[in-house]
Design a protein around this motif. Structure first.
Motif, PDB file in Angstrom:
ATOM      1  N   CYS A   1       0.853  -1.179   0.000  1.00 19.55           N
ATOM      2  CA  CYS A   1       0.000   0.000   0.000  1.00 19.55           C
ATOM      3  C   CYS A   1       0.897   1.240   0.000  1.00 19.55           C
ATOM      4  O   CYS A   1       1.820   1.331   0.806  1.00 19.55           O
ATOM      5  CB  CYS A   1      -0.908  -0.011   1.226  1.00 19.55           C
TER       6      CYS A   1
ATOM      7  N   CYS B   1      -4.825   0.072  -0.004  1.00 28.22           N
ATOM      8  CA  CYS B   1      -5.349  -1.050   0.770  1.00 28.22           C
ATOM      9  C   CYS B   1      -6.748  -0.670   1.257  1.00 28.22           C
ATOM     10  O   CYS B   1      -7.103   0.507   1.306  1.00 28.22           O
ATOM     11  CB  CYS B   1      -4.420  -1.430   1.919  1.00 28.22           C
TER      12      CYS B   1
ATOM     13  N   CYS C   1      -6.912   1.994   4.202  1.00 25.49           N
ATOM     14  CA  CYS C   1      -6.599   3.379   3.821  1.00 25.49           C
ATOM     15  C   CYS C   1      -7.706   3.934   2.930  1.00 25.49           C
ATOM     16  O   CYS C   1      -8.103   5.087   3.086  1.00 25.49           O
ATOM     17  CB  CYS C   1      -5.248   3.464   3.113  1.00 25.49           C
TER      18      CYS C   1
HETATM   19 ZN   LIG Z   1      -2.877   1.179   3.445  1.00 34.92          ZN
END
Ligand SMILES: [Zn+2]
Ligand SMILES: [Zn+2]
Length: 117
Positions: A80, A101, A104
Motif C-alpha cells: 500500500c 489497501c 486506507c
Molecule cells: Zn494502506
C-alpha cells in the motif's frame, strides 16, 4: 518490492518440502507458496553418513525455492503506498486516483474494486 516480500516470507519447510508463507497485514490471512519437493529427501533419509552433503544441497535448493516463492507472492501481494503495509489482492483496491489497501481507502472514503475478490 522483492526485498519487502523476502523479509515477510516465513519458512514453513520440512525435510521433504520447501514452502513459505506470507501473512496479509490487513486481513491476517496466510498465503502459502506452492511446495517444492527436496530432490534428495529419500537419499538424505537413507544415507545419514552424508548428512553434511545433503544439508548443503538442501540449503541450496531452499534458497532457490525461496526466490520462487517470492516471485509467486509478487502476483498476490501489493504494498500500500500510504501505510506501506504488504497486503493481499483481496485487501488491495483499484481506486480512481491511486490503488490503496482496504483500510486506507476506507479512511479516505475512496471506493474501489479489490484486485482479487
Ligand atoms: Zn494502506
Ligand atoms: Zn488481506
Amino acid at each position: 518490492m522483492t526485498n519487502l516480500l523476502s523479509s515477510h516470507l516465513e519458512d514453513r519447510s520440512t525435510p521433504q518440502y520447501f514452502c513459505f508463507s506470507i501473512r496479509c497485514e490487513v486481513c491476517g490471512e496466510f498465503w502459502y507458496s506452492s511446495s517444492i519437493p527436496f530432490s534428495k529427501a529419500l537419499q538424505a533419509a537413507e544415507h545419514r553418513e552424508k548428512k553434511e552433503l545433503y544439508d548443503a544441497i538442501y540449503q541450496r535448493e531452499k534458497q532457490r525455492a525461496m526466490q520462487a516463492a517470492g516471485q509467486e507472492a509478487r502476483e498476490r501481494f501489493s504494498q500500500c503506498p500510504i501505510c506501506r503495509r504488504l497486503v493481499c489482492d483481496a485487501c488491495f483496491l483499484i481506486c480512481d486516483e491511486m490503488d490503496l489497501c482496504r483500510e486506507c481507502a476506507g479512511r479516505m472514503e475512496e471506493s474501489g474494486e479489490p484486485v482479487a475478490p
